[in-house]
Structure formats: structure tokens, C-alpha cells
Scaffold this active site. Structure first.
Site, PDB file in Angstrom:
ATOM      1  N   ASP A   1      -7.117  -6.211   4.031  1.00  0.00           N
ATOM      2  CA  ASP A   1      -6.420  -4.927   4.084  1.00  0.00           C
ATOM      3  C   ASP A   1      -6.503  -4.373   5.500  1.00  0.00           C
ATOM      4  O   ASP A   1      -7.595  -4.114   6.002  1.00  0.00           O
ATOM      5  CB  ASP A   1      -7.075  -3.949   3.101  1.00  0.00           C
ATOM      6  CG  ASP A   1      -6.419  -2.575   3.095  1.00  0.00           C
ATOM      7  OD1 ASP A   1      -5.414  -2.382   3.796  1.00  0.00           O
ATOM      8  OD2 ASP A   1      -6.925  -1.696   2.367  1.00  0.00           O
ATOM      9  N   GLY A   2      -5.321  -4.218   6.119  1.00  0.00           N
ATOM     10  CA  GLY A   2      -5.265  -3.596   7.429  1.00  0.00           C
ATOM     11  C   GLY A   2      -4.501  -4.423   8.442  1.00  0.00           C
ATOM     12  O   GLY A   2      -4.921  -5.529   8.780  1.00  0.00           O
ATOM     13  N   GLY A   3      -3.358  -3.911   8.869  1.00  0.00           N
ATOM     14  CA  GLY A   3      -2.586  -4.600   9.893  1.00  0.00           C
ATOM     15  C   GLY A   3      -1.919  -5.876   9.427  1.00  0.00           C
ATOM     16  O   GLY A   3      -1.532  -6.714  10.253  1.00  0.00           O
TER      17      GLY A   3
ATOM     18  N   SER B   1       0.832  -1.199   0.000  1.00  0.00           N
ATOM     19  CA  SER B   1       0.000   0.000   0.000  1.00  0.00           C
ATOM     20  C   SER B   1       0.865   1.246   0.000  1.00  0.00           C
ATOM     21  O   SER B   1       1.649   1.467   0.929  1.00  0.00           O
ATOM     22  CB  SER B   1      -0.908   0.018   1.229  1.00  0.00           C
ATOM     23  OG  SER B   1      -1.566   1.267   1.322  1.00  0.00           O
TER      24      SER B   1
ATOM     25  N   GLY C   1      -9.487   4.254   6.681  1.00  0.00           N
ATOM     26  CA  GLY C   1      -9.229   5.672   6.843  1.00  0.00           C
ATOM     27  C   GLY C   1      -7.812   6.032   7.238  1.00  0.00           C
ATOM     28  O   GLY C   1      -7.340   7.112   6.920  1.00  0.00           O
ATOM     29  N   PHE C   2      -7.114   5.118   7.907  1.00  0.00           N
ATOM     30  CA  PHE C   2      -5.759   5.411   8.360  1.00  0.00           C
ATOM     31  C   PHE C   2      -4.904   4.155   8.274  1.00  0.00           C
ATOM     32  O   PHE C   2      -5.378   3.042   8.491  1.00  0.00           O
ATOM     33  CB  PHE C   2      -5.747   5.921   9.811  1.00  0.00           C
ATOM     34  CG  PHE C   2      -6.455   7.226  10.001  1.00  0.00           C
ATOM     35  CD1 PHE C   2      -5.792   8.425   9.798  1.00  0.00           C
ATOM     36  CD2 PHE C   2      -7.793   7.249  10.361  1.00  0.00           C
ATOM     37  CE1 PHE C   2      -6.456   9.636   9.955  1.00  0.00           C
ATOM     38  CE2 PHE C   2      -8.463   8.453  10.519  1.00  0.00           C
ATOM     39  CZ  PHE C   2      -7.788   9.647  10.318  1.00  0.00           C
TER      40      PHE C   2
ATOM     41  N   MET D   1     -12.073  -5.574   5.035  1.00  0.00           N
ATOM     42  CA  MET D   1     -11.241  -4.683   5.831  1.00  0.00           C
ATOM     43  C   MET D   1     -10.950  -5.324   7.185  1.00  0.00           C
ATOM     44  O   MET D   1     -11.870  -5.722   7.906  1.00  0.00           O
ATOM     45  CB  MET D   1     -11.933  -3.334   6.035  1.00  0.00           C
ATOM     46  CG  MET D   1     -12.079  -2.511   4.769  1.00  0.00           C
ATOM     47  SD  MET D   1     -10.493  -2.110   3.979  1.00  0.00           S
ATOM     48  CE  MET D   1      -9.691  -1.154   5.272  1.00  0.00           C
TER      49      MET D   1
ATOM     50  N   MET E   1     -12.184   4.690  -0.943  1.00  0.00           N
ATOM     51  CA  MET E   1     -12.883   4.967   0.316  1.00  0.00           C
ATOM     52  C   MET E   1     -13.515   6.344   0.174  1.00  0.00           C
ATOM     53  O   MET E   1     -13.065   7.329   0.764  1.00  0.00           O
ATOM     54  CB  MET E   1     -11.901   4.893   1.487  1.00  0.00           C
ATOM     55  CG  MET E   1     -11.435   3.479   1.768  1.00  0.00           C
ATOM     56  SD  MET E   1     -10.062   3.392   2.926  1.00  0.00           S
ATOM     57  CE  MET E   1      -8.690   3.464   1.768  1.00  0.00           C
TER      58      MET E   1
ATOM     59  N   MET F   1      -8.924   8.328  -0.600  1.00  0.00           N
ATOM     60  CA  MET F   1      -9.805   8.780   0.482  1.00  0.00           C
ATOM     61  C   MET F   1     -10.233  10.214   0.215  1.00  0.00           C
ATOM     62  O   MET F   1      -9.432  11.034  -0.232  1.00  0.00           O
ATOM     63  CB  MET F   1      -9.088   8.695   1.828  1.00  0.00           C
ATOM     64  CG  MET F   1      -8.481   7.346   2.144  1.00  0.00           C
ATOM     65  SD  MET F   1      -7.704   7.342   3.777  1.00  0.00           S
ATOM     66  CE  MET F   1      -6.759   5.814   3.690  1.00  0.00           C
TER      67      MET F   1
ATOM     68  N   HIS G   1      -1.209  -1.308  -4.251  1.00  0.00           N
ATOM     69  CA  HIS G   1      -2.481  -0.891  -3.659  1.00  0.00           C
ATOM     70  C   HIS G   1      -2.497   0.621  -3.485  1.00  0.00           C
ATOM     71  O   HIS G   1      -1.589   1.206  -2.883  1.00  0.00           O
ATOM     72  CB  HIS G   1      -2.663  -1.578  -2.307  1.00  0.00           C
ATOM     73  CG  HIS G   1      -4.026  -1.427  -1.722  1.00  0.00           C
ATOM     74  ND1 HIS G   1      -5.106  -2.169  -2.139  1.00  0.00           N
ATOM     75  CD2 HIS G   1      -4.484  -0.613  -0.737  1.00  0.00           C
ATOM     76  CE1 HIS G   1      -6.173  -1.828  -1.434  1.00  0.00           C
ATOM     77  NE2 HIS G   1      -5.827  -0.877  -0.576  1.00  0.00           N
TER      78      HIS G   1
ATOM     79  N   HIS H   1      -8.361   1.261  -4.196  1.00  0.00           N
ATOM     80  CA  HIS H   1      -9.352   1.064  -3.141  1.00  0.00           C
ATOM     81  C   HIS H   1      -9.991   2.416  -2.854  1.00  0.00           C
ATOM     82  O   HIS H   1      -9.370   3.300  -2.264  1.00  0.00           O
ATOM     83  CB  HIS H   1      -8.656   0.498  -1.897  1.00  0.00           C
ATOM     84  CG  HIS H   1      -9.550   0.333  -0.715  1.00  0.00           C
ATOM     85  ND1 HIS H   1      -9.054   0.155   0.558  1.00  0.00           N
ATOM     86  CD2 HIS H   1     -10.902   0.315  -0.605  1.00  0.00           C
ATOM     87  CE1 HIS H   1     -10.066   0.049   1.407  1.00  0.00           C
ATOM     88  NE2 HIS H   1     -11.186   0.144   0.726  1.00  0.00           N
TER      89      HIS H   1
ATOM     90  N   ASP I   1      -4.726   3.679  -2.033  1.00  0.00           N
ATOM     91  CA  ASP I   1      -5.848   4.081  -1.181  1.00  0.00           C
ATOM     92  C   ASP I   1      -6.316   5.478  -1.554  1.00  0.00           C
ATOM     93  O   ASP I   1      -5.572   6.450  -1.430  1.00  0.00           O
ATOM     94  CB  ASP I   1      -5.426   4.058   0.285  1.00  0.00           C
ATOM     95  CG  ASP I   1      -5.291   2.649   0.824  1.00  0.00           C
ATOM     96  OD1 ASP I   1      -6.266   1.877   0.720  1.00  0.00           O
ATOM     97  OD2 ASP I   1      -4.213   2.305   1.342  1.00  0.00           O
TER      98      ASP I   1
END
Length: 218
Positions: free
Chosen positions: A170-172, A5, A137-138, A132, A63, A32, A28, A61, A30
């Protein structure tokens, strides 16, 4: 597949940052809008510039509010996969079809608190499901293992032949979480700080890929 990302990359040197992960499967991106999520990142002009700067398939992606209006433009700009949020869409099926007509894969994303069951029929129109594993968002948030049942449910439907799509998380995603996501049935992994925070991003991509493959075959 590993999709670094660029949210975690140096925005002043995005072409170089893309080159730093040229062994990845997707890149990826993002997007936003500070409305659907409380953050503002980059938009269509940057995606158009990135398309010229890298051969990596762009995994956009979105958002954003009103993806029905904006999503097809990212496909027209050369994105390989365009994912939007079911929570923001008014007509996800028509938007998916518009994305596909513009030449990209169509992806549907669900936030951690959004159940998957109501959308299983709709997912027949999609090529990618993005689950997700943090609140969107972050970057840099902690992986939420409690959403993995959605990944398992999607994989069960793929194995049964009811769906044909990539299951993306996606995330962590990092060394200590990617195996759990792979075991649950994910096959595309978005990793931000785990890649771009590493001394050697290419090596980080390879390490994550090896862990995911080991979990899938183990």
C-alpha cells in the site's frame, strides 16, 4: 488482487465511486484517527454505509490508536479484511483472534521503518500482511522500493509453508511500480490515485492487474 483505495475517491459520492471500480477484488478503506497518523478520514459509520452500497469486499486499514479496542467492530460491520498496525497494538494476537471470531480476515500492517523479523511468529495468527510502501497517513506519496525486502521475506516464508497469508502493499502503487512489488512477492495491491485519478477507473484496475500478473509469471 487489486484493491482501489477510496482515500483517493470523491467522498461526497462514495457509492458511485465504489461502482466505478466494480471489477476490483477488494475496496480499500483507509481509517485514520488524527492520532496514530496526522490525518483524519472516515470511520465505522461510513464503513457500515459502504457495506450496504457495494458488493465489493471491504479491506479496512486501521491507522488508529488502540486497535485492540476498535478493530473487531469493523469486522462486525461486515468488512472482509481488517488490518491494524503492529506499532499501535498492545496484544496483536488476541486482536487478530477477535477479528476472526467476528467473521473477517485479520491483517497486520508494518510501517516502512518497522522490521518484519520480530513479527514472523505472530504472523501465523494472521491472514494478511500489509507492508506499507509509503509512510501511512496521506495518499499520493512516492513508492519506497527500499521496503521490498520485507515483501520478499514474507513471500519466502509463505512459499516454505511457515505462513499462510496474503502479502499486500500500500502506497505509491501505479503502472511504474506495481511490477517491482509483484516480483518481490506481493499479491494484493492497494492503488489510490492510479485508479481514481484515471479517466476510466475500471480500465486502470484491469491495466494494473495485467501488469502484476505479467510480473508474477515473467
Amino acid at each position: 488482487m487489486i484493491a482501489p483505495s477510496i482515500l483517493s475517491a470523491d467522498f461526497a459520492h462514495l457509492a458511485d465511486e465504489a461502482d466505478a471500480v466494480d471489477n476490483a477484488d477488494w475496496l480499500h478503506v483507509d481509517v485514520m484517527d488524527a492520532h496514530f497518523v496526522p490525518n483524519l478520514t472516515l470511520g465505522l459509520p461510513v464503513v457500515q454505509s459502504l457495506r450496504k452500497a457495494t458488493a465489493l469486499p471491504l479491506d479496512c486499514h486501521l491507522m488508529i490508536d488502540d486497535p485492540d479496542r476498535w478493530a473487531p467492530g469493523y469486522a462486525e460491520a461486515g468488512a472482509a479484511n481488517v488490518t491494524f498496525h503492529v506499532e499501535a497494538a498492545h496484544d496483536p494476537v488476541q486482536t487478530a483472534r477477535a477479528i476472526r471470531r467476528a467473521g473477517a480476515l485479520a491483517g497486520l500492517s508494518v510501517k516502512p521503518g518497522t522490521p518484519l523479523e520480530p513479527y514472523l511468529e505472530v504472523l501465523k495468527e494472521f491472514d494478511t500482511l500489509l507492508v506499507m510502501t509509503v509512510e501511512p497517513g496521506f495518499g499520493g506519496q512516492k513508492f519506497m522500493a527500499e521496503v521490498l525486502p520485507k515483501v520478499r521475506l514474507a513471500r519466502e516464508h509463505v512459499r516454505a509453508g511457515h505462513l499462510r497469508l496474503f502479502v499486500e502493499v500500500d502506497g505509491g502503487i501505479a503502472d511504474d511500480t506495481i511490477e517491482a512489488a509483484a516480483e518481490a512477492g506481493a499479491d494484493v495491491f492497494v492503488a489510490g490515485s492510479a485508479v481514481y485519478g484515471a479517466d476510466d477507473p475500471r480500465a486502470a484496475v484491469e491495466a494494473l492487474r495485467a501488469r502484476a500478473r505479467g510480473a508474477m509469471t515473467g
